[in-house]
Write an enzyme that holds these catalytic residues in place. Structure first.
Site, PDB file in Angstrom:
ATOM      1  N   CYS A   1       0.876  -1.185   0.000  1.00  0.00           N
ATOM      2  CA  CYS A   1       0.000   0.000   0.000  1.00  0.00           C
ATOM      3  C   CYS A   1       0.906   1.226   0.000  1.00  0.00           C
ATOM      4  O   CYS A   1       2.091   1.133  -0.362  1.00  0.00           O
ATOM      5  CB  CYS A   1      -0.962  -0.020   1.178  1.00  0.00           C
TER       6      CYS A   1
ATOM      7  N   ASN B   1       2.303   1.412   4.370  1.00  0.00           N
ATOM      8  CA  ASN B   1       2.616   0.137   5.061  1.00  0.00           C
ATOM      9  C   ASN B   1       2.299   0.219   6.561  1.00  0.00           C
ATOM     10  O   ASN B   1       2.953  -0.418   7.372  1.00  0.00           O
ATOM     11  CB  ASN B   1       4.077  -0.294   4.825  1.00  0.00           C
TER      12      ASN B   1
ATOM     13  N   CYS C   1      -1.392   0.719   7.366  1.00  0.00           N
ATOM     14  CA  CYS C   1      -2.834   0.426   7.489  1.00  0.00           C
ATOM     15  C   CYS C   1      -3.211  -0.819   6.688  1.00  0.00           C
ATOM     16  O   CYS C   1      -3.434  -1.887   7.248  1.00  0.00           O
ATOM     17  CB  CYS C   1      -3.681   1.615   7.032  1.00  0.00           C
ATOM     18  N   ARG C   2      -3.319  -0.694   5.361  1.00  0.00           N
ATOM     19  CA  ARG C   2      -3.887  -1.779   4.548  1.00  0.00           C
ATOM     20  C   ARG C   2      -2.947  -2.966   4.375  1.00  0.00           C
ATOM     21  O   ARG C   2      -3.368  -4.118   4.571  1.00  0.00           O
ATOM     22  CB  ARG C   2      -4.299  -1.236   3.174  1.00  0.00           C
ATOM     23  N   SER C   3      -1.687  -2.719   3.978  1.00  0.00           N
ATOM     24  CA  SER C   3      -0.854  -3.889   3.661  1.00  0.00           C
ATOM     25  C   SER C   3      -0.422  -4.691   4.898  1.00  0.00           C
ATOM     26  O   SER C   3      -0.371  -5.927   4.815  1.00  0.00           O
ATOM     27  CB  SER C   3       0.346  -3.509   2.777  1.00  0.00           C
TER      28      SER C   3
ATOM     29  N   ASP D   1      -8.110   3.719   0.906  1.00  0.00           N
ATOM     30  CA  ASP D   1      -7.181   4.196   1.927  1.00  0.00           C
ATOM     31  C   ASP D   1      -7.971   4.680   3.142  1.00  0.00           C
ATOM     32  O   ASP D   1      -8.745   5.633   3.036  1.00  0.00           O
ATOM     33  CB  ASP D   1      -6.365   5.344   1.312  1.00  0.00           C
TER      34      ASP D   1
HETATM   35  P1  4NP Z   1      -1.791   2.756   4.076  1.00  0.00           P
HETATM   36  O1  4NP Z   1      -2.451   4.100   4.656  1.00  0.00           O
HETATM   37  O2  4NP Z   1      -1.260   3.093   2.704  1.00  0.00           O
HETATM   38  O3  4NP Z   1      -2.953   1.810   4.007  1.00  0.00           O
HETATM   39  O4  4NP Z   1      -0.721   2.348   5.062  1.00  0.00           O
HETATM   40  C1  4NP Z   1      -1.756   5.314   4.695  1.00  0.00           C
HETATM   41  C2  4NP Z   1      -0.883   5.571   5.712  1.00  0.00           C
HETATM   42  C3  4NP Z   1      -0.227   6.774   5.780  1.00  0.00           C
HETATM   43  C4  4NP Z   1      -0.469   7.735   4.811  1.00  0.00           C
HETATM   44  C5  4NP Z   1      -1.344   7.476   3.777  1.00  0.00           C
HETATM   45  C6  4NP Z   1      -1.990   6.260   3.719  1.00  0.00           C
HETATM   46  N1  4NP Z   1       0.175   8.981   4.891  1.00  0.00           N
HETATM   47  O5  4NP Z   1      -0.111   9.848   4.047  1.00  0.00           O
HETATM   48  O6  4NP Z   1       1.030   9.200   5.774  1.00  0.00           O
END
Ligand code: 4NP
Length: 160
Positions: free
Chosen positions: A11, A14, A16-18, A128
């Site tokens: 993602c 790294n 939240c989703r992955s 997201d």
């Molecule tokens: P992820 O979520 O891609 O599912 O881990 C996010 C975590 C952090 C950010 C964006 C999405 N960020 O902009 O910091």
């Protein structure tokens, strides 16, 4: 013995989703008796959260469904990942586009959207949840559980 299938979930951050996908898929693969048949990791296309544990909202949501992801730590995708892993599974189209750009020309990894393994899902991307409300994490888990089961069925079909 056949080589394990190496799967990398990707993602943006790294956190939240992955890591959720890594934890859920690992638990379900073990339950399906495929613990030794797969190697699983996750990474982000971005570097902002390298070294951090998963977002506390992701930890709590996964734990409520029996999956403990608190010990995972974020890392960024590297060019070696495209050779080390057989399957690189992006959470959304933006992640996939970043991966296609970063992929070395000769690399062997198969790049796909993770939800290609959940054809009945109402969406093609895992949204997201970072800036949204808690329910976003429930949607993320529902989608990830469905795609994990689809991927397990695919692996079982390849092995039989
Ligand atoms: P992820 O979520 O891609 O599912 O881990 C996010 C975590 C952090 C950010 C964006 C999405 N960020 O902009 O910091």
């Amino acid at each position: 013995m056949t080589e394990p299938l190496r799967v990398l979930f990707v993602c943006l951050g790294n956190i939240c989703r992955s890591p959720t996908a890594e934890g859920v898929f690992r638990a379900r693969a073990e339950s399906a008796g495929l613990g030794d048949a797969v190697e699983i990791d996750s990474a982000g296309t971005g570097d902002w959260h390298v070294g951090s544990p998963p977002d506390i909202r992701a930890q709590v949501a996964a734990f409520a469904r029996g999956v403990d992801i608190q010990s995972l730590r974020a890392r960024q995708v590297t060019s070696e990942d495209f050779d080390r892993f057989d399957l690189v599974l992006a959470m959304d189209r933006s992640n996939l586009a970043q991966l296609e750009q970063a992929r070395p020309a000769e690399a062997r990894a198969d790049l796909r959207l993770f939800l290609s393994f959940a054809p009945a899902a109402p969406v093609a991307e895992v949204p997201d949840p970072y800036y949204g409300e808690r329910d976003g994490f429930q949607d993320v888990l529902d989608l990830i559980e469905a795609a994990s089961d689809g991927l397990i069925a695919d692996i079982q079909a390849r092995r039989s």
